[in-house]
Design a protein around this motif. Sequence first.
Motif, PDB file in Angstrom:
ATOM      1  N   SER A 195       1.928  -1.216   4.255  1.00  0.00           N
ATOM      2  CA  SER A 195       0.949  -1.349   3.168  1.00  0.00           C
ATOM      3  C   SER A 195       0.799  -2.803   2.754  1.00  0.00           C
ATOM      4  CB  SER A 195       1.377  -0.524   1.957  1.00  0.00           C
ATOM      5  OG  SER A 195       1.418   0.828   2.265  1.00  0.00           O
ATOM      6  N   SER A 203      -5.888  -9.064  -0.475  1.00  0.00           N
ATOM      7  CA  SER A 203      -5.361  -8.661  -1.784  1.00  0.00           C
ATOM      8  C   SER A 203      -3.956  -9.242  -1.889  1.00  0.00           C
ATOM      9  CB  SER A 203      -5.330  -7.137  -1.910  1.00  0.00           C
ATOM     10  OG  SER A 203      -6.619  -6.606  -1.883  1.00  0.00           O
ATOM     11  N   ALA A 242      -0.477  -0.487  -5.512  1.00  0.00           N
ATOM     12  CA  ALA A 242      -1.651   0.312  -5.163  1.00  0.00           C
ATOM     13  C   ALA A 242      -2.814   0.058  -6.137  1.00  0.00           C
ATOM     14  CB  ALA A 242      -1.289   1.795  -5.153  1.00  0.00           C
ATOM     15  N   ILE A 243      -2.497  -0.064  -7.423  1.00  0.00           N
ATOM     16  CA  ILE A 243      -3.539  -0.336  -8.421  1.00  0.00           C
ATOM     17  C   ILE A 243      -4.143  -1.717  -8.192  1.00  0.00           C
ATOM     18  CG2 ILE A 243      -3.937  -0.729 -10.887  1.00  0.00           C
ATOM     19  CD1 ILE A 243      -1.858   1.517 -11.392  1.00  0.00           C
ATOM     20  N   MET A 274      -6.487  -1.510  -5.294  1.00  0.00           N
ATOM     21  CA  MET A 274      -7.753  -0.847  -5.623  1.00  0.00           C
ATOM     22  C   MET A 274      -8.684  -1.777  -6.387  1.00  0.00           C
ATOM     23  SD  MET A 274      -6.936   3.133  -6.484  1.00  0.00           S
ATOM     24  CE  MET A 274      -5.761   2.860  -7.757  1.00  0.00           C
TER      25      MET A 274
END
Length: 122
Positions: free
Chosen positions: A48, A57, A115-116, A119
Amino acid sequence: MAIGASWVAAIASPNCSYDKLDGSRADRHVRELLHMTSTPIAGMMLASGALFLLSSSWAAGVTALLAAFGFFSNRWMLAPKTGKNPKGVRTSRKGQRAVSVSLSLMFTLIAIIAAILAMVGI
């Protein structure tokens, strides 16, 4: 996937173990479960993190790589005992399990933050 797997390993499975087994067997089961699942969860977070970095990111990637290291540290903490302890030294396997569960939950929170951040695109 890593967040779900860590939740199952740190929350759901220990609850079932302590419901169905006696204390020492449940403690051993939870230690073995956390030891065996730490590497695959760390691998998922490593993948990930790499994908987050490839998608630019940066904050999410670094956070995911931090979570990967944290999950892999459980493997070191819960490594099976080899040999005898030196005289006067005591190790608490129950204490190691408690710290390992706490670390798993803490790094699950870090994985959720990663993860946030991904996103949002940060």
